[in-house]
Each structure stands twice: as structure tokens, then as C-alpha cells.
Write a protein that holds these residues in place. Structure first.
Motif, PDB file in Angstrom:
ATOM      1  N   VAL A 405       0.949  -1.293  -0.111  1.00 36.64           N
ATOM      2  CA  VAL A 405      -0.098   0.018  -0.106  1.00 36.64           C
ATOM      3  C   VAL A 405       0.907   1.249  -0.091  1.00 36.64           C
ATOM      4  N   LYS A 406       1.054   1.905  -1.279  1.00 36.33           N
ATOM      5  CA  LYS A 406       1.793   3.124  -1.461  1.00 36.33           C
ATOM      6  C   LYS A 406       1.139   4.445  -1.759  1.00 36.33           C
ATOM      7  N   ASP A 407      -0.250   4.355  -2.185  1.00 31.98           N
ATOM      8  CA  ASP A 407      -1.026   5.185  -2.712  1.00 31.98           C
ATOM      9  C   ASP A 407      -1.130   5.719  -4.115  1.00 31.98           C
ATOM     10  N   ASN A 408       0.159   4.881  -4.732  1.00 35.52           N
ATOM     11  CA  ASN A 408      -0.042   5.208  -6.165  1.00 35.52           C
ATOM     12  C   ASN A 408      -1.272   5.006  -6.953  1.00 35.52           C
ATOM     13  N   ILE A 409      -1.469   5.386  -7.954  1.00 30.99           N
ATOM     14  CA  ILE A 409      -2.557   5.732  -9.046  1.00 30.99           C
ATOM     15  C   ILE A 409      -2.518   5.646 -10.378  1.00 30.99           C
ATOM     16  N   ALA A 410      -3.390   5.438 -11.207  1.00 30.66           N
ATOM     17  CA  ALA A 410      -3.209   5.751 -12.701  1.00 30.66           C
ATOM     18  C   ALA A 410      -4.272   6.159 -13.226  1.00 30.66           C
ATOM     19  N   LEU A 411      -4.528   7.090 -13.888  1.00 27.36           N
ATOM     20  CA  LEU A 411      -5.786   7.731 -14.528  1.00 27.36           C
ATOM     21  C   LEU A 411      -5.717   7.397 -16.042  1.00 27.36           C
ATOM     22  N   ILE A 412      -6.847   6.760 -16.435  1.00 25.59           N
ATOM     23  CA  ILE A 412      -6.971   6.264 -17.782  1.00 25.59           C
ATOM     24  C   ILE A 412      -8.117   7.111 -18.700  1.00 25.59           C
ATOM     25  N   ALA A 413      -8.034   7.624 -19.694  1.00 26.91           N
ATOM     26  CA  ALA A 413      -8.927   8.144 -20.455  1.00 26.91           C
ATOM     27  C   ALA A 413      -9.105   7.837 -21.696  1.00 26.91           C
ATOM     28  N   VAL A 414     -10.317   7.490 -22.226  1.00 29.49           N
ATOM     29  CA  VAL A 414     -10.663   7.013 -23.427  1.00 29.49           C
ATOM     30  C   VAL A 414     -11.443   8.192 -24.251  1.00 29.49           C
ATOM     31  N   LEU A 415     -10.867   8.623 -25.415  1.00 31.62           N
ATOM     32  CA  LEU A 415     -10.994  10.181 -25.974  1.00 31.62           C
ATOM     33  C   LEU A 415     -11.390   9.661 -27.461  1.00 31.62           C
ATOM     34  N   GLU A 416     -12.019  10.357 -27.993  1.00 28.27           N
ATOM     35  CA  GLU A 416     -12.569  10.284 -29.447  1.00 28.27           C
ATOM     36  C   GLU A 416     -12.053  11.523 -30.299  1.00 28.27           C
ATOM     37  N   ALA A 417     -11.191  11.184 -31.305  1.00 27.05           N
ATOM     38  CA  ALA A 417     -10.779  12.142 -31.926  1.00 27.05           C
ATOM     39  C   ALA A 417     -11.828  12.878 -32.864  1.00 27.05           C
ATOM     40  N   LYS A 418     -11.574  14.165 -33.076  1.00 22.73           N
ATOM     41  CA  LYS A 418     -12.571  14.988 -33.710  1.00 22.73           C
ATOM     42  C   LYS A 418     -12.036  14.942 -35.238  1.00 22.73           C
ATOM     43  N   PHE A 419     -10.728  14.612 -35.438  1.00 26.79           N
ATOM     44  CA  PHE A 419     -10.209  14.777 -36.852  1.00 26.79           C
ATOM     45  C   PHE A 419     -10.564  13.548 -37.689  1.00 26.79           C
ATOM     46  N   GLY A 420     -11.023  12.758 -36.966  1.00 25.79           N
ATOM     47  CA  GLY A 420     -11.727  11.548 -37.789  1.00 25.79           C
ATOM     48  C   GLY A 420     -10.818  10.554 -38.310  1.00 25.79           C
ATOM     49  N   ASN A 421     -11.223   9.584 -39.362  1.00 21.64           N
ATOM     50  CA  ASN A 421     -10.561   8.384 -39.948  1.00 21.64           C
ATOM     51  C   ASN A 421     -10.086   8.733 -41.425  1.00 21.64           C
ATOM     52  N   HIS A 422     -10.255   9.863 -41.853  1.00 12.26           N
ATOM     53  CA  HIS A 422     -10.092  10.206 -43.384  1.00 12.26           C
ATOM     54  C   HIS A 422      -8.703   9.489 -43.749  1.00 12.26           C
ATOM     55  N   GLY A 423      -8.803   8.833 -45.060  1.00  7.54           N
ATOM     56  CA  GLY A 423      -7.417   7.976 -45.302  1.00  7.54           C
ATOM     57  C   GLY A 423      -7.406   6.550 -44.746  1.00  7.54           C
ATOM     58  N   LYS A 429     -15.518   5.171 -39.370  1.00 12.61           N
ATOM     59  CA  LYS A 429     -15.416   4.464 -37.991  1.00 12.61           C
ATOM     60  C   LYS A 429     -15.079   5.498 -37.071  1.00 12.61           C
ATOM     61  N   ARG A 430     -15.403   5.389 -35.893  1.00 13.52           N
ATOM     62  CA  ARG A 430     -14.891   6.541 -34.635  1.00 13.52           C
ATOM     63  C   ARG A 430     -13.570   6.254 -34.308  1.00 13.52           C
ATOM     64  N   GLN A 431     -12.622   7.249 -34.273  1.00 13.73           N
ATOM     65  CA  GLN A 431     -11.277   7.175 -34.035  1.00 13.73           C
ATOM     66  C   GLN A 431     -11.083   7.434 -32.686  1.00 13.73           C
ATOM     67  N   LEU A 432     -11.093   6.308 -31.799  1.00 15.48           N
ATOM     68  CA  LEU A 432     -10.668   6.427 -30.338  1.00 15.48           C
ATOM     69  C   LEU A 432      -9.367   6.055 -29.903  1.00 15.48           C
ATOM     70  N   LEU A 433      -9.205   6.779 -28.730  1.00 13.53           N
ATOM     71  CA  LEU A 433      -7.704   6.953 -28.189  1.00 13.53           C
ATOM     72  C   LEU A 433      -7.756   6.474 -26.912  1.00 13.53           C
ATOM     73  N   CYS A 434      -6.877   5.618 -26.278  1.00 14.75           N
ATOM     74  CA  CYS A 434      -6.888   5.311 -24.769  1.00 14.75           C
ATOM     75  C   CYS A 434      -5.479   6.080 -24.293  1.00 14.75           C
ATOM     76  N   VAL A 435      -5.549   6.783 -23.395  1.00  8.58           N
ATOM     77  CA  VAL A 435      -4.340   7.483 -22.845  1.00  8.58           C
ATOM     78  C   VAL A 435      -4.520   7.165 -21.212  1.00  8.58           C
ATOM     79  N   ALA A 436      -3.308   6.559 -20.951  1.00  9.98           N
ATOM     80  CA  ALA A 436      -3.029   6.127 -19.546  1.00  9.98           C
ATOM     81  C   ALA A 436      -2.034   6.946 -18.951  1.00  9.98           C
ATOM     82  N   ASN A 437      -2.235   7.609 -17.801  1.00  9.58           N
ATOM     83  CA  ASN A 437      -1.295   8.483 -17.068  1.00  9.58           C
ATOM     84  C   ASN A 437      -1.016   8.117 -15.775  1.00  9.58           C
ATOM     85  N   THR A 438       0.238   7.556 -15.301  1.00  8.13           N
ATOM     86  CA  THR A 438       0.617   7.118 -13.999  1.00  8.13           C
ATOM     87  C   THR A 438       1.736   7.577 -13.377  1.00  8.13           C
TER      88      THR A 438
END
Length: 620
Positions: A405-423, A429-438
């Protein structure tokens, strides 16, 4: 400086003490004096007492003065608390900001030359390439000059007598230009009438004076003499040499970022990861080599914000962000620049300080580039409790929890890009992105705990990957050096079962070793510098700042006690490619005989930034 006044007789509001958090004011940094008051009933407090909210018929009146003599003093660019005696002519000819040209002695100039010559080399290089790139050199931190000119290629070590620059920009006219007083041959210019004051360029080289006095609301008369304190001379905010973005994709050697880094090309995005050093840890005992004024939060927060904003990242992952600093400073300030904020505070089972001083991870993203889909919070304390319940005998649970038990954490965010999947194959299709910050545990003797925390995070990310076809970024301070089992697990997807780190596992939490794997195709973004096949001045310089045995930077954390790499940006290589990276620093880029934090860099860590492009996922 502190002035203490005895309490007068009678029942009235009384000033007991006034002092400043730092005697050295810095341009752009707010000064908030500590004013200790006594109520008529004897109670002591530090809250402001305004005319709109008087206490028993009394309120406080404040004034700030600039004490100005006939001679304006220039300040040394290396030791800003010292008056300058020399000026570098080469800087003036090169159109380098005049504040960087001053030095307090010949020794100061000589000692700083390794760092100082970088300014000349970059200015020469910029003009040779494009003829007018001062904005790239100086614009990001607001210290540049918009004029252009022919550069003097050779400095030849010459200096000149100090001369006042006629081109200095001293900002707007003072708010109270008519409020002046004469005393002992000096002129006091009234510059403010509130409790706080932010020094301006006009104040550089001058002493400030703060006065406060109790005022009777009914008679409007002052009660007693004013209480005052004086500062040292105001100094300019030191500015480091801006770090450039270096293209690493051979298909686009010209790079995707505009000169000021404001926008990335269509379909790309930039990610910044930065441990900003929480104020609660930034003590003079820990960082005795850093001037106390440069350790103060009033200074560091402005310097950090200026640096972070200057990178123009689309996604920002910060570690060691105190709860109160997130709510009161970073969230509102970055909101002004178009960022939405997510935050996860560390758990508090071990932390013994103020709840507001607990730090955590903060993730920001530009609203015009991404929208928020989902947020996950990882509390390693909860995972530790579940683990001990499952595998640890009851008699050993307390000992096990003390280790885990050391109080450490991680924050994970799932985002959707607004610039799309052109090309891509499926542009709708939705362009999702998962960002983990720890921020992983720091204790060097708990290698088993570090590895367990990272393995726990990766297993959580695997579950997200199974549920969605989604590129992933894993950013943060992992407190693990290249070559460790923790770094190996992240970069290779497994651990060397003969690694000496694995010998330390008193709880058996790493057994069987065969479970220490993951299926995410993670690659360290900065390894692109080592893997890049191209040639060129910038790439060669960056390769010299890499460890060829690990393909990681030589350091991302630099203190007197430790210099090494513990911060990373990992990405899934089957769905993202690295387009460019923020350049690394070498020890010559830092001031001679110093470490981080410093007046120029306000954290003991370096910021990492990578530009990515989403690519069609490679099918196996």
C-alpha cells in the motif's frame, strides 16, 4: 523582511505582523504578503479585510510602491539576484533577447559559455536555414525579438561595458503614475492598491515597498502608522533555451509542426508527459542547490505554465499535481487555452500531510481535437487489498499491506478524435484513443512493488484493448530505469526470468514468473531517435543524448543525487507511428555545476513530447 508591531490599546483591528513569502520578486509572478491581524475580540487571523467586508467598523488599505533611483540597474542573466557589469556584444548583434546578454562578472560569463554559446549557434543556424526564425528560437516562451538582422558568427570572447538598452519593452504605463513620494533622493512610484501585486518589466532592478494600514470605516481615517516591508530588487523571469521538435519520420523530413508549434498536420496529434514536481516535495532541504525564490510555488507555477502552454500539445499528462493546485490553478488556467481536464488524486492511506497537498495525475486534452468518452481510475491500494485477500495468509496480511500500500494511482482516459479517420479503410469509423497517465512507486528497494503495479496497470489496459479496437498511449513517471524488469515488461511484453530484480519478492506476488507478460505492442516513443536511419545535424545531436544499449534517453530526471531515465511515453506500434519528438537536453544544455530544478527549469524532470499519427491497425 518582517515587521512586527505591538498591539495598541483599545478594541480595534490591529496589524500584528507582515512578511513576504520570498524577498526576491520575479516579473510575472504574483506577490501575496502574509498579513497577520488581530480582531477587536482578540482573535488572530490572516484573511483579507476589505472595505466591502469590514470587521467591527475597520478595514485594511494596501499600497505598493516602486522605489526608483536615477540609475536603472541591469540584472545578470545567470545570477539574476546580482547586478550586471558585462554585456555580450555577440548577443546584441545576433538579435538575442537583451536580457540574456548580461553577466555579473567575467568568471560568470566564462562559466556559462557552454550554455550561452548554444544561443549563438542556434541563431546562426536558424538564419542560415531560413533567414528569419527568431519566432522558433524565442517565441514559445515570449522572450523573443521580432526584428531580424545579420548575425556575428564569432564572439571571440569579447565583452563590453554595461550599457542600457534603448529597445527594452517596459510594458504599460503604471496604473497610478501620479502617486509619487520623495525620500532620501529616491522616488516612490505608487504601482498598486491591492493586497497582491504582480511585478512587471518596469520594475526590473528596482525595490518594491508594501504598506498596509487599518482604516476606520466611518471616519475614513487611518488607525496608527502604516506597517511596511521592502523586497529585494525585482528580477526578470529566467527563460531556458526553447526545445525544438525534431522530425523522426523519414517520409516527412520537413516535420508536421508549424514554427510556433501551434497546430499539427491533419490526422496527427501531440502528447506531452511531465512530472512537474509537487510543491510539497520542492524543499530547500531536498534541493539545496536551487535558489529559494526559484523553489517557491508562486514562481514555479508561472514558469511551469509558460513552458507547458508553449509546447501546444493536444494531450497533456502531468504527474505530481497537488489537489489544490489542480483546482485553483492548472484546471482554470489551461481551460483558458481550450483544454478539458481530468484528475485522479493519490489515495491517502499512507500520506500524512494536508488533504489539499496530496498530489495526483492530471490529464488535459484540447476540446477542438478530442472529446471525452470514458474515464477509468486505477487505485493500486485496492488492487493490493484484493491480492492479499486472495494469496496472503491471514497472519501475514498486515505485513503484506505495509509493503504494497503506497497510494500510487493511474488515470486512464478514452478519447474520441474529432479529426476523424480520413485516409483509412473505414473513414466513417470513430477514431478512439486510450491514454494512461500514471506515477509508479518511487522507493528503490521495492522493485517487486513497482513491477507488480505496472503489471496490474497493463492487465487493465489489456481488458480495454479487448473490448475496443483502440490505439493506446501509456505515459508517466514509472520510477524505473532502462534495463529494469519494469521497463522490460513495458517494452518487451515480458521479463527476463533470470533478472536479479526478481530475486526480491518476499510476498511471492510475482510468482509464477510466467504470468509477467502482456499482449500490448508497446514501444517507447523516444526509441525512435535511436532507430531512425536518417542523417542530419539534429538527429546526430539527439542520438548522442541516447543510451545505445537501451535506446532510451540518457536522462529524464536530473538532480544532484540521481541522473537517469524514469519517464516514458509508450505507444501501441500497430496503430500509431511517431512523426516527431521534442528534443532531449544534454548536461551541457544545463547551467554549469547545477541540476534540476533550476531557475530556468522548474521541475527535476524533463518534459517529454511526441507527435503521433493514427495508422490502420496491422492484422496478425
Amino acid at each position: 523582511m518582517t515587521q512586527v508591531k505591538p498591539a495598541p490599546g483599545g478594541r480595534m483591528l490591529t496589524v500584528l505582523r507582515v512578511h513576504l513569502p520570498s524577498e526576491i520578486p520575479i516579473v510575472g509572478c504574483e506577490i501575496t504578503p502574509y498579513v497577520l491581524l488581530r480582531r477587536p475580540d482578540g482573535g488572530v487571523f490572516t484573511d483579507d479585510v476589505s472595505e466591502a467586508s469590514p470587521v467591527d467598523g475597520y478595514f485594511m488599505r494596501y499600497k505598493w510602491y516602486r522605489i526608483q533611483s536615477d540609475r536603472r540597474a541591469a540584472v545578470c542573466s545567470v545570477h539574476p539576484t546580482e547586478q550586471a557589469t558585462l554585456q555580450c556584444i555577440g548577443c546584441l548583434k545576433s538579435k538575442i533577447p537583451v536580457a540574456k546578454s548580461y553577466h555579473c562578472s567575467a568568471k560568470c560569463f566564462s562559466d556559462a559559455w557552454q550554455h550561452h554559446r548554444v544561443l549563438h549557434e542556434r541563431a546562426i543556424s536558424a538564419l542560415n536555414e531560413n533567414g528569419n526564425e527568431e519566432e522558433e528560437l524565442f517565441g514559445r516562451f515570449g522572450s523573443g525579438s521580432s526584428s531580424s538582422g545579420i548575425l556575428s558568427a564569432a564572439l571571440s570572447g569579447s565583452t563590453s561595458n554595461l550599457s542600457q538598452s534603448s529597445g527594452a519593452n517596459n510594458g504599460p504605463t503604471p496604473v497610478y503614475p501620479t502617486g509619487t513620494e520623495k525620500s532620501s533622493g529616491e522616488t516612490w512610484f505608487e504601482v498598486g492598491r491591492s493586497r497582491t501585486y504582480t511585478a512587471t518589466a518596469d520594475d526590473i532592478g528596482h525595490v518594491l515597498r508594501f504598506e498596509c494600514v487599518v482604516v476606520d470605516l466611518e471616519t475614513r481615517g487611518t488607525v496608527g502608522a502604516p506597517t511596511s516591508v521592502m523586497t529585494s530588487r525585482v528580477i526578470p523571469a529566467p527563460t531556458p533555451t526553447p526545445r525544438r521538435v525534431i522530425p523522426v519520420n523519414a517520409a516527412d523530413a520537413m516535420g508536421h509542426l508549424d514554427l510556433d508549434g501551434r497546430t499539427s498536420s491533419f490526422g496527427t496529434f501531440t502528447v506531452l508527459s511531465y512530472n512537474i514536481l509537487a510543491d510539497t516535495y520542492a524543499t530547500s532541504d531536498m534541493y539545496s542547490y536551487c535558489p529559494t525564490w526559484a523553489l517557491s510555488w508562486a514562481y514555479r507555477r508561472q514558469n511551469l505554465l509558460r513552458e507547458i502552454i508553449g509546447y501546444h500539445a493536444d494531450i497533456i499528462c502531468l504527474q505530481e499535481v497537488q489537489n489544490n493546485h489542480f483546482e485553483e490553478f492548472f484546471a482554470p488556467e489551461l481551460d483558458k487555452h481550450g483544454y478539458q481536464a481530468l484528475y485522479k488524486r493519490r489515495t491517502a492511506e499512507v500520506f500524512a500531510g494536508s488533504p489539499q497537498a496530496i498530489d495526483g495525475c492530471a490529464t488535459f486534452f484540447r476540446r477542438d481535437k478530442f472529446s471525452h468518452v470514458k474515464k477509468y481510475e486505477v487505485e493500486f491500494n485496492k488492487a493490493a487489498q484484493s491480492l492479499t485477500d486472495a494469496i496472503i495468509p491471514a497472519a501475514q496480511k498486515k505485513l503484506a499491506l505495509n509493503r504494497l500500500v503506497k497510494d500510487n494511482i493511474a488515470l486512464i482516459a478514452v478519447l474520441e478524435a474529432k479529426f476523424g479517420n480520413h485516409g483509412t479503410e473505414n473513414p466513417s469509423k470513430r477514431q478512439l484513443l486510450c491514454v494512461a497517465n500514471t506515477h509508479i512507486n518511487i522507493q528503490h528497494d521495492l522493485k517487486d512493488v513497482k513491477l507488480w503495479q505496472i503489471h496490474t496497470l497493463l492487465k487493465g489496459l489489456e481488458k480495454i484493448a479487448v473490448s475496443a479496437d483502440i490505439p493506446m498511449l501509456v505515459c508517466g513517471d514509472f520510477n524505473s530505469t532502462p534495463g529494469s524488469t519494469s521497463h522490460g515488461l513495458l517494452a518487451m511484453g515480458k521479463v527476463d526470468q533470470l533478472h536479479p530484480d526478481l530475486a526480491v519478492d518476499p510476498l511471492g506476488i510475482l510468482r509464477p514468473l510466467s504470468k509477467l507478460t502482456h499482449q500490448l505492442p508497446l514501444v517507447s516513443a523516444y526509441s525512435s531517435f535511436a532507430r531512425m536511419a536518417g542523417v542530419g545535424y539534429d538527429l546526430d545531436h539527439q542520438r548522442r543524448r541516447m543510451d545505445p544499449t537501451t535506446n532510451e534517453p540518457l536522462f529524464t530526471n536530473c538532480t544532484r543525487d540521481f541522473t537517469g531515465t524514469i519517464d516514458y511515453i509508450f505507444y501501441t506500434a500497430d496503430s500509431l507511428t511517431v512523426e516527431s519528438l521534442l528534443e532531449l537536453l544534454d548536461e551541457d544544455s544545463l547551467r554549469k555545476d547545477t541540476a534540476l530544478p533550476s531557475p530556468e527549469w522548474s521541475s527535476d524532470h524533463l518534459a517529454l513530447l511526441a507527435e503521433f499519427r493514427c495508422t490502420p491497425r496491422v492484422r496478425r
